[in-house]
Structure formats: C-alpha cells, structure tokens
Design an enzyme around this catalytic site. Structure first.
Site, PDB file in Angstrom:
ATOM      1  N   ASP A  26       6.753 -51.114 103.677  1.00 42.69           N
ATOM      2  CA  ASP A  26       7.503 -50.320 104.660  1.00 42.69           C
ATOM      3  C   ASP A  26       7.614 -51.129 105.956  1.00 42.69           C
ATOM      4  OD1 ASP A  26       8.690 -48.044 105.795  1.00 42.69           O
ATOM      5  OD2 ASP A  26       6.765 -47.148 106.346  1.00 42.69           O
TER       6      ASP A  26
ATOM      7  N   GLU B  29      11.722 -54.308 108.359  1.00 39.15           N
ATOM      8  CA  GLU B  29      13.070 -54.720 108.833  1.00 39.15           C
ATOM      9  C   GLU B  29      13.002 -55.972 109.697  1.00 39.15           C
ATOM     10  OE1 GLU B  29      11.796 -51.556 108.970  1.00 39.15           O
ATOM     11  OE2 GLU B  29      12.841 -51.098 107.112  1.00 39.15           O
TER      12      GLU B  29
ATOM     13  N   ASP C  55      14.042 -43.046 105.416  1.00 41.28           N
ATOM     14  CA  ASP C  55      13.765 -41.703 105.919  1.00 41.28           C
ATOM     15  C   ASP C  55      14.982 -40.795 105.935  1.00 41.28           C
ATOM     16  OD1 ASP C  55      11.284 -42.730 106.183  1.00 41.28           O
ATOM     17  OD2 ASP C  55      11.351 -42.926 108.369  1.00 41.28           O
TER      18      ASP C  55
HETATM   19  O1  MIG Z   1       7.800 -42.910 109.564  1.00 44.78           O
HETATM   20  O2  MIG Z   1       4.177 -44.750 106.610  1.00 44.78           O
HETATM   21  O3  MIG Z   1      10.036 -44.682 105.601  1.00 44.78           O
HETATM   22  O4  MIG Z   1       8.336 -43.329 103.861  1.00 44.78           O
HETATM   23  O5  MIG Z   1       5.968 -42.269 104.913  1.00 44.78           O
HETATM   24  C1  MIG Z   1       6.799 -43.794 109.838  1.00 44.78           C
HETATM   25  C2  MIG Z   1       4.725 -43.605 107.161  1.00 44.78           C
HETATM   26  C3  MIG Z   1       6.599 -44.945 108.895  1.00 44.78           C
HETATM   27  C4  MIG Z   1       8.327 -44.729 107.258  1.00 44.78           C
HETATM   28  C5  MIG Z   1       8.644 -44.639 105.810  1.00 44.78           C
HETATM   29  C6  MIG Z   1       8.033 -43.421 105.226  1.00 44.78           C
HETATM   30  C7  MIG Z   1       6.541 -43.454 105.426  1.00 44.78           C
HETATM   31  C8  MIG Z   1       6.223 -43.540 106.915  1.00 44.78           C
HETATM   32  N1  MIG Z   1       6.897 -44.697 107.500  1.00 44.78           N
END
Ligand code: MIG
Length: 768
Positions: free
Chosen positions: A406, A409, A480
């Site tokens: 995650d 980017e 998200d």
């Molecule tokens: O929103 O790790 O897209 O799937 O649960 C904060 C916490 C960071 C973004 C991800 C999401 C995940 C969340 N992260």
C-alpha cells in the site's frame, strides 16, 4: 542551403527516418502488428514495461514523392516531410491520423483573479498539464471513435470525452468520473475507429496527460512533461487481438495460486490476535467459505514495517498456524515507508546499506507517513530490491502467505516529494520526476522475487500503485472506494479496463472501503463482484463493519449463496487465468472485447463477460428488482431458469434482491467445481462440465495450483466435447497424474452423464 528530401534507411528491424530539417526518428518493427516510434537515441533505452523483443518480421520501407511508407502485413505507416504520421490498416483504411489543425483549448471563461475567488470556497482550479508538457501528439478523432484501457481510471467503460493524467496519486476523496488520476499509470489506450481496432502504448513513466476528445471533438492528444516521446502502435484484426498483442508486449499475468481466487476478507483494522481468531471462526460458524484474512497496518509495532505489535500479537507465528489450521491464509500489509528511528533494525540496516532515496544534497530524504518521519527505499536500485526482499524473511518464516503493498505511489503526508529528489533508475542516478510512477512497480518486483525465492510458491503480491507491466509481479486493487452506489457502478468499467490494460488480476473493495455500507449495497456488491478476479471484502477504520453475519437476514443468506457459487466457478476462473498467461486474454471483459462489431455494446457499463461463456448483468442501482439487459449476438441461457433467449436484443430481467442476472452463451461449456469452504493443495476428486446448449467443446487446464512444477510439464489438459447427446473427455496432456479426476460429470440441460477414469481414459459409465 537547399533542403534534402526525407529519407529512410533500414537496419534490421529499425527504419531510420531523416527529415528535411535533418532531425531523425526511428520506427522499430516488433512484429506485423507492433511498431515502436521514438527518437533514434532513445532506441537502446531500457523499459520497465516492455518484455517483448523485436521479432524477425517481413516489412518494406520505401520513399515515394518524399513520403516514407513502412508496411507490415497488418500496419501501413506513412511519414511525411513535415513530421506528420498516419497509420492505416492492411487495407489502407484509416486507424491513427495526425491532427493537422490548430488546437482549441476549452474556454473556461475565467479571469486570473477569479481563480483565487473560487479557491476561497474550496474549489480546486483546473490544472492545465499540457501547458508544462514538453511533447505532444495530437490525433484526429472520428465522430464515432470509442476508447478503452488506461488501467484504473475512474468513469465509464468508454473513455471518450474525458481527460486523464498519469501521475500515481493517493487521494482519499470519493472517486468520481471527474478524477483525472488515481494510484496507477498504465498508459495503454485502445481505439475503435469505425469499428477498426488499434492500440497506442505510451511508454514513458514521466507525468503524462491524455485528452480523449474533451478539449475538442476534432482530436485526441497525449502529452508528457519530459521526453522521449516513445510509443508503440499496436494493430490487430479484432480488438481482442490488439489486447493480446499489448499483453505480449508487456508480459502476461503469471498463473496465481488457486486459493487466491477464493473469497478473502479484510478490515482496517482488526485489533488483535483474539479478534483475528474470532473473525476466522465467524466465517466457519456461519458456513461462509473464505480463504484468506488480512492484517492491516495496526498489526505492526508503531507502523514499523516487518515488526509485530507485541501487545496485540504476542505470538504471530502461532496465530498464523492457528489460522492455517482453520483453512485461512494470512496476508500482511507492507508499506514502503521505513520509520526514521535509530535503533530500529530495518532503518539502521537500510541506512548502513545506503538503500534509501536521497535529497540532491546527498542526505536521506525524509517525509511523513503512518510511522511518522519516514525514509523511502530506493526500489530502482537492484541492491535495494534485494535488501527489501530479505526483510520479508521475517514474515515468510512465520508462515505469511501473501504481501499487500500500500502507499507506494509513494504517498507522503508532508506535501509532495520534490521532483529532483534522487531516485535510482536501474542503478543509475535519476529523479523522483522520472521514477515516481515506477515506484510501486519496482516495489512489487522486489516482493515478487523475494516470495518466490523464500516460499517456492507462486507469489501473491497485491499492490495499489503500478505502471504498465506490473501485472507480471502483482495483483492490484483499486484503492479506497466508498460504500456508495456510484462506486459499485464504477467497479465494472474499472475492472474491465484494468484487464484490457494487461491486469487480469484485479479487484475493488467489495462492500466499499470508506463510508458506511448498507445491507442492500453489500448484497448487490457481492453479486456484482461474483467474478471479480480478486474477490476481497475490505472496509475502513471507523466505518460500519462488513462481516456478513452482522447484517442478519436476508443479507447473510444471500451473501453465503454467492460465496458458495464463487467456489463452483473457481475452476473456470483458473482456466481463464491459464489463458491470460498463455494467450493474453483477459479474465473479466467488457462486452466490446468479444463483440467489437456491435456498436450497441460500446458504452455498456453495467454488464461484463467472464471468458467467452458467461455474461453477468448485476443490479447496481438502489431499490431495483429488475433491469434491462442487452444480450449480444448468439443465443443465451438464463443461468437460473435454463430458458434460451436469442441475442441482439434488450430484455428485462427479473432481479429480486437475491438474484444476479447471469447468462451462459449457447455453444459453450464451463467447468463447475465441487463445493469448498476453502481451498487446499489437494486436487479436486471430481469435476462437472456444464454445457450451454446441445453442442460445445472445452479445454480444461489443471495443475497443483501452487508452485512452478507446471512449468516443467506437470499439468493436465482435458478436451471435453458434447455433441449429438454424447459427452467425451480426452486427456490431451497428463503431466500431473496425481491430479487426474477419478470421476467427471457432464451436465447438459436436464441430463447428466458420469465418466470414469480407467487405464488413462475416461469412459462413460452412466446416464440419468
Ligand atoms: O487509508 O492501511 O488503500 O486499503 O486499509 C490509509 C490502511 C492507508 C489505504 C489503503 C487501505 C488500507 C489503509 N491504507
């Protein structure tokens, strides 16, 4: 000085054009259907996306009346002295024509001081990214032209009329069709010009912009902030061929482990070990099939990657063993940011090995993410990838089955990372501006290699950020979304455009991540997502929990019905994954993929195909209990009633809350697996083939479902036919003898036939 006329020189697969102004351009013929266009000096540049090499190809390159013509069996390209270029198909019909007029920027009727006025109320000004672009291509737009591809972009199946940016971005606001950018940059575009398909792949990772007829109905354009202008013209007889050509150019999706096609459940964030066990038990107690549970960021110790919070998870190894015992795989999240925290081994070790991204002054670059002040691994360096891979031993050694990447980017809470921050490009010094869109790609690469080496199994890596080609390393999810009907609707175009863009293994958060889901929305989501290749329910901290048993009836029963159905379809999905790997065919498909000659399907956003045998037309609108369904050419069988319905018409389908309108295409067959609560490494003992109509044949693939033995021939292939009321099963390959089904059933209409394996052949034993 008199100008020299345009000239063309051929050297193996490359045609070198010299224009009258003495500038040069290369056209590199990869195959009949793929021609790369770039400046001569960009030819040797390595690509993160492209894995294909130019193939020996018959082509001609001639100059007539000062115009160069490069002709392969599928593409005819003309290059003019004024640098314009036109592309035609093998019958000289227009495909991609340079636009020769003036551009007409949108009139936004906005004075400079009015921008700040709007910003005061919180409106975002429109960013004119073309204004800073170094290089632009502008092509004529046909009134009828439709566009697909571009990966995860929001909006509709047909991308015409919108603009998009390629700059990987984490923006948690609810995504709508006016979003220009999301987490991924997959700059492949498919066009249908008067029904004739083509593709354009812009292989440059810098920030780029695509306008598909928003600015003007007269043209579409691509621009990029930094050179080279390096792109591929892709031809093909039908849209499906163009898609396959692109898949081979950038690499196909490797066959996943079989369990990864099962149902998966996640939440940000389950609190501790007892809660994980409680969730696992909840699935089993409620007779809900499930294969994997996820650990989101709060399993870590203060968000330090490769650690566990000792209070919440005193014995992660034991917990994972318990989950395995109950039939659940464990997937842990790993973000790229490493907490700047002297004394924390990962940080100290990384610092020692100089694996972090640097400021131009040579210091480790620091920004802020979940752990606080954070440094960023420099994944463009092979040494960093190696080091990062080794860090995974902490997880693979205790039994973790998959890694979920995650924030890659990469996200940064204290403002954007400056463009000139020093990132590596395959070991060479480069910049954030160039490597930004490749960050998730290189991180996935590191993770894939590590899991392969450490587990010997097919790596299960999920990534949020990606570039073209990342499909070789990771499955993706769309980030998200929210529990909104608009986002349920958007799932279909998003996943279909993903699979057209090479990413067959993709999913959205079922039920919706942000905002509170509702029983009806969750129900429709599990129906609509039934064939979503990645089939995962996930929800955010602070939103309504999404365990299906919390909703009571009828939600729980309907949810169970679809989870059970999903497992029956897994052998079919697995076959489609085998075809995705070998032939570049998407698993989930927009109707236009198979029916590109039918103008009626160009803009269908709420139906999709699964392989060529099934069509799903989910309800994606609140309160509806029936809907219109367009059935394309052929005949279709209502999956629930068995009724035959002629195609090329729109029908009204009944769709009460528990019904996903689903159709089988007459003349096809699908495997229908046995029921499972979860998948193991054990082969199925029996397989059913369901025939739609009275004549069909099908090739079924089977292997052990978890390692790479299939690459050494350890797989089985079954050729199944049904004709004149008789089934036949031929084993065309039997390299995986332990997996051969002792028994096979063929079901056609209300007849079923049983076949048994005797001396390596399937014999019909029974008919009822
Ligand atoms: O929103 O790790 O897209 O799937 O649960 C904060 C916490 C960071 C973004 C991800 C999401 C995940 C969340 N992260």
């Amino acid at each position: 000085m008199s100008e020299k006329p345009l000239s063309a020189q051929t050297n193996q697969n490359t045609v070198q054009i010299t224009f009258p102004d003495q500038t040069q351009l290369a056209l590199q013929v990869f195959s009949d259907a793929i021609i790369r266009v770039c400046p001569i000096d960009a030819l040797p540049a390595a690509s993160y996306a492209v894995v294909a090499k130019p193939q020996p190809t018959q082509f001609t390159a001639t100059v007539k009346n000062g115009v160069a013509a490069i002709n392969t069996a599928a593409l005819h390209v003309k290059v003019y002295p004024d640098h314009h270029m036109d592309v035609f198909d093998q019958n000289d019909r227009e495909l991609i024509m340079d636009y020769r007029g003036q551009r007409q920027p949108l009139n936004r009727d906005l004075a400079a001081d009015e921008t700040s006025l709007l910003e005061e109320e919180g409106h975002a000004g429109h960013e004119e990214i073309d204004a800073t672009a170094a290089l632009t291509l502008t092509k004529q737009l046909d009134p009828d032209e439709a566009f697909y591809g571009l990966g995860d972009k929001t909006g509709f199946m047909n991308k015409r009329g919108y603009e998009y940016e390629n700059w990987n971005t984490d923006d948690p606001a609810p995504q709508m069709e006016n979003f220009t950018r999301l987490y991924k940059s997959i700059p492949v575009l498919y066009g249908l010009r008067q029904g004739r398909p083509y593709g354009l792949f812009f292989d440059n990772p810098y920030r780029s912009h695509v306008d598909l007829g928003k600015e003007s109905p007269a043209y579409y354009s691509y621009s990029v902030v930094h050179g080279p202008l390096n792109y591929y013209i892709i031809g093909g007889h039908r849209l499906a061929d163009v898609v396959a050509n692109y898949a081979h150019l950038t690499g196909t999706v490797p066959l996943p482990q079989r369990w990864t096609l099962g149902y998966q459940h996640s939440r940000y964030g389950y609190q501790d070990a007892p809660e994980m066990i409680q969730i696992a038990d909840g699935f089993r107690q409620h007779d809900l099939p499930c294969d994997a549970l996820y650990f989101d960021i709060d399993y870590m110790h203060g968000y330090r990657v490769f650690t566990w919070d000792p209070g919440r998870y005193p014995d992660p190894k034991k917990l994972i063993a318990q989950l395995h015992e109950k039939g659940f795989k464990a997937v842990t999240i790993i973000d790229p940011g490493v907490k700047k925290d002297p004394g924390y081994t990962v940080y100290d070790d990384g610092k020692k090995h100089k694996v972090f991204v640097k400021t131009p002054a040579g210091k480790n670059y620091v920004n802020r993410v979940w752990p606080g002040r954070t440094v960023y691994p420099d994944f463009g360096k092979p040494k960093t990838r190696q080091w990062w891979g080794q860090c995974h031993l902490a997880l693979t050694k205790i039994g973790v089955d998959g890694i979920w990447n995650d924030m890659n980017e990469p996200a940064s809470f204290d403002g954007p990372i400056p463009d000139d921050t020093v990132f590596s490009d395959n070991g060479k010094k480069s910049t954030h501006a160039k490597m930004h869109n490749l960050y998730g790609h290189n991180m996935s690469h590191a993770t894939y290699d590590a899991l392969k080496e450490q587990t010997g199994r097919r790596p299960f890596v999920i990534t949020r950020a990606a570039y073209a080609g990342t499909q070789r390393y990771a499955t993706v999810w769309t980030g998200d979304n929210h529990s909104l009907w608009a986002h349920l609707q958007m799932m279909i175009p998003q996943l279909c455009n993903h699979s057209m863009s090479g990413f067959s293994f993709a999913g959205t958060d079922l039920g919706g991540f942000g905002s509170d889901t509702t029983p009806e929305l969750l129900t429709r989501w599990i129906e609509a997502g039934l064939f979503s290749p990645l089939f995962r329910n996930h929800s955010a901290l602070g939103t309504r929990r999404q365990e299906p048993w919390l909703f009571g009836e009828p939600t729980l029963s309907i949810y169970r019905k679809y989870l059970k159905l999903r497992y029956r379809f897994i052998p079919y999905l697995y076959d489609l994954f085998a075809l995705a790997q070998s032939a570049g065919k998407p698993v989930m498909r927009p109707l236009v993929y198979d029916f590109d000659e039918d103008r009626q399907v160009y803009d269908i956003d709420d139906e999709y195909l699964i392989g060529d045998a099934l069509l799903a037309a989910p309800v994606v609108t609140k309160g509806k209990t029936s809907r219109l369904v367009y059935l394309p050419a052929g005949q279709w069988i209502d999956f629930w009633t068995g009724k035959v319905i002629p195609g090329e018409q729109e029908i009204r389908a009944a769709a009460p809350l528990d019904t996903l309108p689903l159709y089988g295409r007459v003349g096809t067959m699908i495997p229908w697996g046995p029921a499972h609560q979860f998948l193991t490494d054990e082969p199925d003992q029996t397989m059913t083939f369901k025939v739609f109509g009275d004549t069909a044949s099908y090739d079924h693939y089977q292997d052990d479902g978890y390692d790479f033995a299939y690459q050494k021939g350890e797989f089985n292939q079954y050729h199944v036919t049904f004709a004149q009321g008789k089934p036949a099963v031929t084993l065309t390959t039997a390299g995986y003898p332990a997996g051969l089904y002792p028994e096979i059933t063929v079901a056609a209409g209300d007849q079923t036939f049983a076949l048994q394996l005797e001396n390596g052949k399937y014999q019909l034993i029974d008919k009822n």
